[in-house]
Motif scaffolding. Structure first.
Motif, PDB file in Angstrom:
ATOM      1  N   ARG A 288       0.820  -1.207   0.000  1.00 25.70           N
ATOM      2  CA  ARG A 288       0.000   0.000   0.000  1.00 25.70           C
ATOM      3  C   ARG A 288       0.866   1.274   0.000  1.00 25.70           C
ATOM      4  O   ARG A 288       0.572   2.232   0.703  1.00 25.70           O
ATOM      5  N   GLN A 289       1.912   1.236  -0.797  1.00 26.48           N
ATOM      6  CA  GLN A 289       2.746   2.424  -0.963  1.00 26.48           C
ATOM      7  C   GLN A 289       3.460   2.332  -2.304  1.00 26.48           C
ATOM      8  O   GLN A 289       3.650   1.240  -2.847  1.00 26.48           O
ATOM      9  N   ILE A 290       3.841   3.508  -2.838  1.00 26.78           N
ATOM     10  CA  ILE A 290       4.519   3.547  -4.126  1.00 26.78           C
ATOM     11  C   ILE A 290       5.831   4.300  -3.975  1.00 26.78           C
ATOM     12  O   ILE A 290       6.000   5.132  -3.076  1.00 26.78           O
ATOM     13  N   THR A 291       6.729   4.002  -4.905  1.00 27.03           N
ATOM     14  CA  THR A 291       7.987   4.747  -4.983  1.00 27.03           C
ATOM     15  C   THR A 291       8.111   5.266  -6.407  1.00 27.03           C
ATOM     16  O   THR A 291       8.262   4.466  -7.345  1.00 27.03           O
ATOM     17  N   PRO A 292       8.003   6.575  -6.617  1.00 28.60           N
ATOM     18  CA  PRO A 292       8.101   7.130  -7.968  1.00 28.60           C
ATOM     19  C   PRO A 292       9.430   6.766  -8.627  1.00 28.60           C
ATOM     20  O   PRO A 292      10.443   6.557  -7.942  1.00 28.60           O
ATOM     21  N   LEU A 293       9.424   6.684  -9.930  1.00 25.91           N
ATOM     22  CA  LEU A 293      10.628   6.365 -10.680  1.00 25.91           C
ATOM     23  C   LEU A 293      11.691   7.430 -10.395  1.00 25.91           C
ATOM     24  O   LEU A 293      11.426   8.627 -10.492  1.00 25.91           O
ATOM     25  N   GLY A 294      12.867   6.979  -9.995  1.00 23.66           N
ATOM     26  CA  GLY A 294      13.938   7.905  -9.676  1.00 23.66           C
ATOM     27  C   GLY A 294      13.900   8.400  -8.247  1.00 23.66           C
ATOM     28  O   GLY A 294      14.768   9.156  -7.819  1.00 23.66           O
ATOM     29  N   GLY A 295      12.875   7.993  -7.503  1.00 24.76           N
ATOM     30  CA  GLY A 295      12.742   8.430  -6.120  1.00 24.76           C
ATOM     31  C   GLY A 295      13.314   7.419  -5.149  1.00 24.76           C
ATOM     32  O   GLY A 295      13.566   6.259  -5.492  1.00 24.76           O
ATOM     33  N   THR A 296      13.487   7.826  -3.909  1.00 24.58           N
ATOM     34  CA  THR A 296      14.022   6.940  -2.864  1.00 24.58           C
ATOM     35  C   THR A 296      13.070   6.795  -1.685  1.00 24.58           C
ATOM     36  O   THR A 296      13.257   5.934  -0.830  1.00 24.58           O
ATOM     37  N   LYS A 297      12.042   7.636  -1.653  1.00 25.66           N
ATOM     38  CA  LYS A 297      11.127   7.638  -0.523  1.00 25.66           C
ATOM     39  C   LYS A 297       9.777   7.021  -0.932  1.00 25.66           C
ATOM     40  O   LYS A 297       9.177   7.418  -1.930  1.00 25.66           O
ATOM     41  N   ALA A 298       9.322   6.042  -0.156  1.00 25.37           N
ATOM     42  CA  ALA A 298       8.024   5.416  -0.421  1.00 25.37           C
ATOM     43  C   ALA A 298       6.891   6.324   0.059  1.00 25.37           C
ATOM     44  O   ALA A 298       7.005   6.957   1.118  1.00 25.37           O
ATOM     45  N   ILE A 299       5.820   6.381  -0.744  1.00 26.70           N
ATOM     46  CA  ILE A 299       4.688   7.241  -0.414  1.00 26.70           C
ATOM     47  C   ILE A 299       3.468   6.365  -0.131  1.00 26.70           C
ATOM     48  O   ILE A 299       3.053   5.583  -1.005  1.00 26.70           O
ATOM     49  N   PRO A 300       2.869   6.461   1.064  1.00 26.14           N
ATOM     50  CA  PRO A 300       1.670   5.657   1.369  1.00 26.14           C
ATOM     51  C   PRO A 300       0.497   6.070   0.478  1.00 26.14           C
ATOM     52  O   PRO A 300       0.323   7.258   0.172  1.00 26.14           O
ATOM     53  N   ILE A 301      -0.283   5.104   0.062  1.00 25.94           N
ATOM     54  CA  ILE A 301      -1.483   5.386  -0.738  1.00 25.94           C
ATOM     55  C   ILE A 301      -2.662   4.593  -0.175  1.00 25.94           C
ATOM     56  O   ILE A 301      -2.484   3.543   0.444  1.00 25.94           O
ATOM     57  N   ASP A 302      -3.850   5.104  -0.403  1.00 26.05           N
ATOM     58  CA  ASP A 302      -5.082   4.429   0.015  1.00 26.05           C
ATOM     59  C   ASP A 302      -6.017   4.401  -1.190  1.00 26.05           C
ATOM     60  O   ASP A 302      -6.769   5.333  -1.426  1.00 26.05           O
ATOM     61  N   VAL A 303      -5.919   3.340  -1.963  1.00 27.47           N
ATOM     62  CA  VAL A 303      -6.654   3.244  -3.232  1.00 27.47           C
ATOM     63  C   VAL A 303      -7.351   1.890  -3.315  1.00 27.47           C
ATOM     64  O   VAL A 303      -6.761   0.859  -2.964  1.00 27.47           O
ATOM     65  N   ARG A 304      -8.590   1.916  -3.769  1.00 26.38           N
ATOM     66  CA  ARG A 304      -9.263   0.645  -4.062  1.00 26.38           C
ATOM     67  C   ARG A 304      -8.967   0.273  -5.508  1.00 26.38           C
ATOM     68  O   ARG A 304      -9.099   1.104  -6.412  1.00 26.38           O
ATOM     69  N   VAL A 305      -8.594  -0.990  -5.726  1.00 30.46           N
ATOM     70  CA  VAL A 305      -8.247  -1.457  -7.065  1.00 30.46           C
ATOM     71  C   VAL A 305      -9.347  -2.358  -7.613  1.00 30.46           C
ATOM     72  O   VAL A 305      -9.774  -3.311  -6.959  1.00 30.46           O
TER      73      VAL A 305
END
Length: 479
Positions: A288-305
């Motif tokens: 439940r988190q993403i890391t943008p391309l070229g990034g180093t920090k994971a970002i929490p997300i709350d999305v229904r798939v």
């Protein structure tokens, strides 16, 4: 039981004449034993004097257990639940009641008192009718009625509640059952995998789930996984940091998962994702988190798939083109939407819906003839609802006049035989040739449609003429 000697017994004018009391007893005994119903006889003091084998079978009681015993005693000891005999003696008239036995059987009993000349009760004859099978049938019928009512209620719920708030058309019971399940899962914040052929309406179902979920106030993003170039999928889904790659936006880009945060993302054609992206999507779903391309920090997300595919993912797993662990992560609630050819009751409602919309849009008054509607119902619709809408719109725009006929349709109502070119250098029977040619058309049309009315309409022929000619040609074939 003593045997019956037919030779020692006579008859006169239909009346039996017994030579002695034993013969009469034997005949009475035979009658009692031949009864399908149980028979229980007591004297005027409620003491058991006779039962038959049918009663033993129904009650589970043996003759030696009850003969000579009072009904008061049998009820007191729990051998029987209630006594019609005692009630008949009390009321001095026939009585009827239900009775249960230790065998689990249920019976309807009728106890009738027999009086002598002085109006004294000399015996009570009880007829015991086994009602177990009837009760079982009644119970099954009751349960069936309850299930039917439950099914009807669910169908009405789907029709009134589900369809009233969605851009969906469904009349066929198969589709209504699917939509009832869709409505239930809408309120549950879980991953859904929609499966079905191209054009069945997977995106509309996904939008319905979103509109009826707790995330309805959030965004709904549709991502066609098959339409994004493989080298851009990761940056589109997860975004990228500034300077992540040559040609990247100098300020970076927010990925679609982050844009859909607190909302719903619809991953259409999920089977088209490359294997390397399947690994990254699995990680996002698990963590439940993403890391943008070229990034180093994971970002929490709350999305229904909500994912969708027209491909056989399990076959792809066997072919090593789809990850099994991703499949199980997506396949939490699988919903398969049937193709239009398997829910033919929806075809005409769809046609009417599209026709009304298009007539209003173009200011026209087009309508399909009965023959055209029949041809469209019988067609297999490989492109499903999407193809159906395209055909309706094409007919509204291209047809001449307000009536749309079978011959106006862009597909052949049935597959016609190839034209036969006879050898004109040799003598031919023209009449026989024409009849053979007509017979082939009639046969192919009937094979295509499976019913006379549609087959006749596809040939521009009256149904009665179609039947008459087909019978004549088939009769000729049998000669």
């Amino acid at each position: 039981m003593a045997g019956i000697d037919k030779n020692s017994m006579g008859h006169t004018s239909g009346q039996l004449i017994f030579q002695n009391l034993q013969e009469a007893h034997d005949w009475l005994d035979a009658i009692i034993e031949s009864s399908y119903d149980g028979i229980f006889i007591t004297d005027g003091d409620a003491v058991t004097v006779r039962i038959n084998s049918a009663y033993e079978l129904i009650s589970g009681l043996k003759a030696e257990e009850v003969i000579g015993r009072s009904m008061h005693e049998l009820v007191r000891d729990g051998a029987i639940s209630r006594s019609g005999t005692l009630l008949a003696l009390e009321k001095r008239r026939p009585v009827t009641m239900e009775q249960s036995f230790k065998t689990g059987r249920h019976a309807l009993i009728a106890s009738t008192p027999v009086f002598d000349a002085a109006s004294n009760v000399v015996m009570v004859v009880t007829n015991v009718r086994d009602m177990t099978e009837l009760r079982d049938l009644q119970e099954k019928y009751r349960r069936t009625e309850e299930l039917s009512q439950k099914y009807y209620t669910e169908i009405e719920f789907a029709r009134k509640q589900v369809l009233a708030s969605a851009d969906l058309v469904a009349v066929d019971p198969k589709m209504l059952e699917i939509l009832t399940m869709v409505h239930r899962v809408s309120v549950l914040d879980t991953t859904v995998l929609l499966q079905g052929e191209t054009g069945v309406g997977k995106e509309k179902v996904a939008k319905y789930i979103y509109k009826n979920s707790a995330r309805r106030d959030g965004r709904f993003l549709t991502v066609n996984c098959g339409a994004i170039p493989p080298n851009l999928i990761e940056s589109e889904l997860f975004g990228y940091e500034r300077g992540a790659f040559t040609g990247a936006n100098k300020d970076g880009k927010m990925g679609l998962f982050l844009v859909a945060d607190q909302g719903t993302i619809f991953l259409d054609e999920i089977g088209e994702l490359p294997l390397d992206m399947q690994v990254k999507l699995l990680r996002v779903l698990q963590e439940r988190q993403i890391t943008p391309l070229g990034g180093t920090k994971a970002i929490p997300i709350d999305v229904r798939v909500i994912a969708a595919t027209n491909r056989d993912l399990q076959q792809m797993i066997r072919d090593k083109t789809f990850r099994e662990d991703l499949f199980y992560r997506l396949n939490v609630v699988p919903i398969t939407i049937p193709p239009l050819r398997e829910r033919k009751n929806d075809i005409i409602p769809f046609i009417n819906t599209f026709l009304n919309e298009l007539n209003e849009k173009y200011g026209l008054k087009k309508e399909f003839t009965h023959g055209a509607l029949q041809a469209m119902v019988e067609y297999d619709w490989p492109g499903n609802v999407r193809e159906l809408r395209n055909v309706v719109e094409r007919m509204v725009i291209m047809s001449q006049g307000d009536q749309i006929y079978p011959e106006d349709l862009p597909f052949r109502p049935c597959r016609m035989p190839a034209v036969f070119t006879p050898d004109l250098s040799a003598p031919i029977d023209l009449k026989a040739l024409v009849e053979e040619f007509e017979y082939q058309y009639l046969s192919r049309a009937y094979e295509s449609y499976g019913n006379v009315r549609s087959a006749a309409a596809s040939l521009g022929m009256d149904p009665s003429t179609f039947v008459r000619k087909r019978k004549r040609y088939e009769g000729r074939e049998k000669l």
